[in-house]
Design an enzyme around this catalytic site. Structure first.
Site, PDB file in Angstrom:
ATOM      1  N   ASP A 193      31.611  47.838  44.596  1.00  0.00           N
ATOM      2  CA  ASP A 193      32.544  47.108  45.446  1.00  0.00           C
ATOM      3  C   ASP A 193      32.033  47.198  46.872  1.00  0.00           C
ATOM      4  O   ASP A 193      31.276  48.114  47.212  1.00  0.00           O
ATOM      5  CB  ASP A 193      33.955  47.727  45.347  1.00  0.00           C
ATOM      6  CG  ASP A 193      35.032  46.733  45.732  1.00  0.00           C
ATOM      7  OD1 ASP A 193      35.576  46.064  44.836  1.00  0.00           O
ATOM      8  OD2 ASP A 193      35.313  46.600  46.938  1.00  0.00           O
ATOM      9  N   ILE A 194      32.486  46.271  47.694  1.00  0.00           N
ATOM     10  CA  ILE A 194      32.053  46.286  49.097  1.00  0.00           C
ATOM     11  C   ILE A 194      32.804  47.371  49.878  1.00  0.00           C
ATOM     12  O   ILE A 194      32.359  47.818  50.924  1.00  0.00           O
ATOM     13  CB  ILE A 194      32.275  44.888  49.725  1.00  0.00           C
ATOM     14  CG1 ILE A 194      31.501  44.747  51.031  1.00  0.00           C
ATOM     15  CG2 ILE A 194      33.753  44.584  49.913  1.00  0.00           C
ATOM     16  CD1 ILE A 194      31.398  43.329  51.524  1.00  0.00           C
ATOM     17  N   TYR A 211      39.390  27.488  46.310  1.00  0.00           N
ATOM     18  CA  TYR A 211      39.245  28.441  45.201  1.00  0.00           C
ATOM     19  C   TYR A 211      39.126  27.684  43.870  1.00  0.00           C
ATOM     20  O   TYR A 211      38.228  27.950  43.069  1.00  0.00           O
ATOM     21  CB  TYR A 211      40.463  29.361  45.200  1.00  0.00           C
ATOM     22  CG  TYR A 211      40.560  30.321  44.052  1.00  0.00           C
ATOM     23  CD1 TYR A 211      39.681  31.393  43.922  1.00  0.00           C
ATOM     24  CD2 TYR A 211      41.562  30.181  43.078  1.00  0.00           C
ATOM     25  CE1 TYR A 211      39.790  32.290  42.870  1.00  0.00           C
ATOM     26  CE2 TYR A 211      41.686  31.068  42.034  1.00  0.00           C
ATOM     27  CZ  TYR A 211      40.800  32.124  41.929  1.00  0.00           C
ATOM     28  OH  TYR A 211      40.914  33.006  40.893  1.00  0.00           O
TER      29      TYR A 211
END
Ligand code: SER
Length: 317
Positions: free
Chosen positions: A34-35, A142
């Site tokens: 994950d960032i 999106y």
């Protein structure tokens, strides 16, 4: 050792899928990335690495050194957040998918998982029991990115044999992560407010129905699809997937049974237009026929389960 890479592991879906995959394959075989370094702390049962999906050199390096054979690519900007910065949402959602598909081809990976969404549908789509194949004219960035992504998944399967699998999730409701910028996330937030003894202001109208699913069902669907023999996965864009449909008023009523003093008011904002462009309910008969999909949770059962577990879990946030 062969490994499964999860990108965006600390998000709503990843938080629960990482555990399920670690239980199935053993934590040593799973790398949660994950960032957000802090968010990775909860994964003490598998390998972890901080990873920005936009840093292609870093992703490639990890795939190589860790002998990655499967990728669950879950990182994305969701519907409501995407509308605030459309070009960034497009770039992140599309560039990252194309890069993962390229890596899958280059490193001859076994399988790729990539989530799609009911957001691929649009205002001209049939609203009730929306079929697998129908008009799709999404009007959120999106949704446009998910629709384009579906086309790319099918393309990589047909042209290069990349075994990529995908589900069009309805709104996912879980208690192990906070709402993450989606239009359907009001149905996560509402439980937090009820337990905290607060009034809930819904950003959708009382009667705004959307397709939804409790997280254990979403995890089961994902694992079942990924375990299905290759030839049983006949749809290589993305499968319609359904469980329940409800409105803000209906979820409120289901909570009120347990919290009689809970109160709600309705103040629709820009997210109402997003909800209005999506289906009320979904026909998922292809998933049920091809690989035996079946959901377990209805609204009542989901509410009871969340209210029983969330209070204890809230200390993690
Ligand atoms: N739950 C997502 C959203 O609301 C839809 O996939 O953005």
């Amino acid at each position: 050792m062969e490994r499964i890479l999860i990108i965006g592991a600390a998000g709503q879906l990843g938080s629960e899928l990482t555990l399920a995959l670690s239980q199935q394959y053993g934590g040593d075989h799973v790398i949660a990335t994950d960032i957000n370094p802090k968010a990775l702390e909860k994964f003490d049962f598998c390998k972890t690495a901080v990873l920005d999906i936009m840093n292609q050199d870093a992703v490639r390096q990890l795939v190589k050194t860790e002998n990655v054979k499967q990728v669950y690519h879950l990182a994305a900007v969701l519907s409501a957040t995407g509308e605030k910065n459309p070009l960034f949402a497009w770039q992140l959602n599309m560039d990252s998918l194309l890069f993962v598909l390229e890596l899958a081809k280059e490193f001859k990976m076994e399988k790729i998982y990539w989530p799609s969404s009911i957001a691929v549908f649009g205002p001209n789509t049939p609203k009730v029991n929306t079929p697998q194949y129908c008009v799709k004219e999404p009007n959120t960035v999106y949704g446009i990115s998910k629709q384009a992504g579906e086309r790319w998944c099918e393309y990589y399967f047909q042209k290069f044999g990349v075994d990529v699998r995908s589900l069009r999730y309805p709104g996912l409701i879980g208690y192990k992560s906070l709402p993450g910028g989606g239009t359907t996330d009001y149905a996560v937030d509402i439980y937090h407010k009820a337990i905290a003894g607060e009034h809930f202001v819904s950003f959708l109208r009382a009667d705004s129905a959307l397709p939804m699913m409790y997280m254990p069902d979403a995890i089961k669907a994902t694992m079942d699809l990924m375990h299905a023999p290759r030839e049983q996965v006949k749809i290589r864009s993305s499968y319609n997937l359904a469980a329940i449909s409800f409105t803000p008023r209906e979820i409120f009523e289901s909570i009120k049974v347990h919290y009689p003093d809970f109160s709600i008011s309705y103040e629709p904002d820009f997210r109402q237009a997003i909800a209005d462009s999506w289906p009320d309910s979904i026909d998922d008969s292809s998933a049920r026929a091809d690989w035996g999909w079946k959901h377990d949770y209805d609204l009542k059962k989901m509410t009871a389960d969340i209210l029983a577990n969330l209070p204890e879990y809230m200390v993690n946030f």
